[in-house]
Design an enzyme around this catalytic site. Structure first.
Site, PDB file in Angstrom:
ATOM      1  CG  ASP A  63      -6.648  -1.463  -1.725  1.00 10.10           C
ATOM      2  OD1 ASP A  63      -6.884  -2.681  -1.862  1.00 10.10           O
ATOM      3  OD2 ASP A  63      -5.745  -1.027  -0.978  1.00 10.10           O
ATOM      4  CG  ASP A  87      -2.042  -0.995   1.145  1.00 14.00           C
ATOM      5  OD1 ASP A  87      -2.432  -1.357   0.021  1.00 14.00           O
ATOM      6  OD2 ASP A  87      -2.551  -1.400   2.199  1.00 14.00           O
TER       7      ASP A  87
END
Length: 158
Positions: free
Chosen positions: A143, A125
């Site tokens: 995402d 991330d």
């Protein structure tokens, strides 16, 4: 004959969407791991940083403090989701282009994060949206893709 070819060729649009998102996701994660050290922050805009973190769990780091079983659990859920959504796409009417596009975004995101889990045991991330000292959960392109796909499906149904 020409009309039939156009109907079949439309399916390639969804495959192209999935491939494009996967290439964007994988290449962005590669660049982050190559140029930003783990836990390092690079300011992009006043409300956007790149912050390299590894998420061993699911959304919002759910299950990230477990002992490793969550990697397999989340991988199985991702595979199941990909298969179910692919089946929904196959069974969808060809005229449901907006719905199929939304599902394509979801599949692309699920595959992107699944690739990370299989290769690394975690998801990379790096997108850090914030207002002053308040930071939203760090996320990635996969995402975003899942989120956009869900929003598209909600908009279609309401």
């Amino acid at each position: 004959m020409k009309n039939q070819y156009l109907k079949k060729s439309k399916n390639w649009i969804y495959i192209a969407i999935i491939i494009f998102i996967l290439v964007l996701d994988i290449s962005s994660k590669y660049c982050i791991t190559e140029y930003i050290k783990i836990y390092e922050t690079k300011k992009i805009f006043s409300m956007l940083n790149f912050f390299h973190v590894h998420n061993y769990g699911a959304a919002f780091s759910l299950l990230s403090n477990e002992k490793g079983w969550q990697i397999w659990f989340l991988s199985i859920i991702s595979i199941f989701t990909i298969l179910v959504v692919a089946r929904i796409i196959v069974k969808s009417k060809k005229k449901d282009t907006k719905k199929i596009t939304g599902y394509s975004f979801i599949i692309a995101g699920a595959i992107g994060n699944l690739i990370d889990r299989i290769n690394y045991g975690f998801v990379i991330d790096f997108i850090d949206v914030h207002i002053n000292n308040w930071h939203f959960a760090t996320f990635n392109i996969a995402d975003c893709s899942i989120f956009i796909g869900i929003i598209m499906l909600i908009r279609i149904n309401y």
